[in-house]
Scaffold this active site. Sequence first.
Site, short mmCIF file in Angstrom:
data_model
loop_
_atom_site.label_atom_id
_atom_site.label_comp_id
_atom_site.label_asym_id
_atom_site.label_seq_id
_atom_site.Cartn_x
_atom_site.Cartn_y
_atom_site.Cartn_z
CD GLU A 122 -3.87 8.01 40.22
OE1 GLU A 122 -5.06 7.15 39.82
OE2 GLU A 122 -3.52 7.93 41.47
CG HIS A 154 -11.94 20.16 20.86
ND1 HIS A 154 -12.94 21.97 21.08
CD2 HIS A 154 -11.48 20.91 18.86
CE1 HIS A 154 -11.54 23.07 19.92
NE2 HIS A 154 -11.38 22.50 19.33
CE LYS A 197 -10.19 0.89 40.16
NZ LYS A 197 -9.12 1.94 39.83
CB SER A 243 -9.12 -0.89 44.03
OG SER A 243 -9.92 -1.30 45.19
#
Length: 477
Positions: free
Chosen positions: A335, A192, A328, A322
């Site tokens: 993805e 959860h 980054k 980025s």
Amino acid sequence: MTQTDSQFRTERDSMGDRQIPSSAYYGIQTLRAMENFPISGINPLTTYVDAGVIIKKATGIVNGQLKCIPQEISQAIVQAADEVLAGKFRDQFVVDIYQAGAGTSHHMNVNEVLANRALEILGYEKGNYKQVSPNDHVNYGQSTNDVIPTAIRIGGLLALSKTLQPALDQAIASLEEKADEFQDIVKSGRTHMQDAVPVRLGENFRAWAQIITEHQNRIYTASGDLMVLGLGGSAAGTGMNTHPDYRARVVQVISELIDCPLEPAPHLMAAMQSMAPFVSVSGALRNLAQDLVKISHDLRLMDSGPKTGLKEIQLPPVQPGSSIMPGKYNPVMAEMTSMVCFQVMGYDSAIALAAQAGQLELNVMMPLIAYNLIHSIEILGNTIKALTSSCIQGITANRDRCLAYAEGSLALVTALNPHIGYLNAAAVAKESLETGKSLRQIVLEKNLMSDEELAQVLNLEQMSGILPLRALDTEID
């Protein structure tokens, strides 16, 4: 056929005359399809073309052996097919994937390319169909209605064996290697999205390997239906205009060409009408895609941060993440995996809709099924290969972060239940959360357990171990 000038030739069909570029190996029916279907700009998949050409090679061999077509034409068709399979004339397969129902346009594109190349091999000009005909020779004893369902089957089997199955094997092996590498690392489990009992990081990876293994088995089982061919059914599944020995012989030749144990369909009408084998394979692919999304999301969560997320693992940085934030790095392989899987799920829905849209002796939605099924197999295979090599194999673990989460989890109180009772354990957890005291400190302060007992019960390595599966010593009544 007549020659008009050096740049064009004139071909004739039942609808009239058209000029075809002299350099083109496709013919008049392909030209009409190109004009009628300027839809997506997407040409047929290479694997699908190969499947159709393999069928034409096999039928050319068998029809030559059975003396249904002249031996020299049979040999020229086979040579033309071999040249296409070797990579030649790929730019001649030009009909949009969204086309005439059942795939007649693509089918005639294949017939025309092979016929025109066979004409050249025999010393004739392209378009001289009195000598080698796309219909009467390349397509002898065949119909779009039995060739296209067979091509989807062969294309699916080729894509599975060349792309998806090797990628799955590599992914499973790499996940097992990471499981062994990380087996001694204890981390907090989560259910959860909340703290749960400790687990081994290695077992996370081993679970993923097992999940993918089970999907591989499901796909293998579903692909068995692709090995049953309705070739020989001709226009409506009756076998009209075919030699009595053609059906069995051509399936045997295709089996040898693709090194796969194929067999003739027990009922040719059924093989022509039902798209169930394709729905079954697509469903297995969708099922795999759904779990791949889950795994890719798990990887992203476990790598989240680096300062404000979990950061239990480090995915290998493969490109800057980025255009504005220096330093980054994003989990781009995970993805990408999710996006491809979403596309496969969408293809599966389209296949299901197309499969139920057949009428009477034929399903005219086969071009959609062909592209979506074979493309799903290939992009899943390519995705899994890329995810494995550029992500999974380079994952490292943050041991200290994993241990800190495991030791700080309130879910450790679960191990106290058998010793101090559920209510006492719940009270200890609540006090720990409110005061910041450790579970160990509170239990000792309340004299609920001794220090020795507590040390044994809160042993992280023991708590996170996987118990071996043992057979029951006695039968259960």
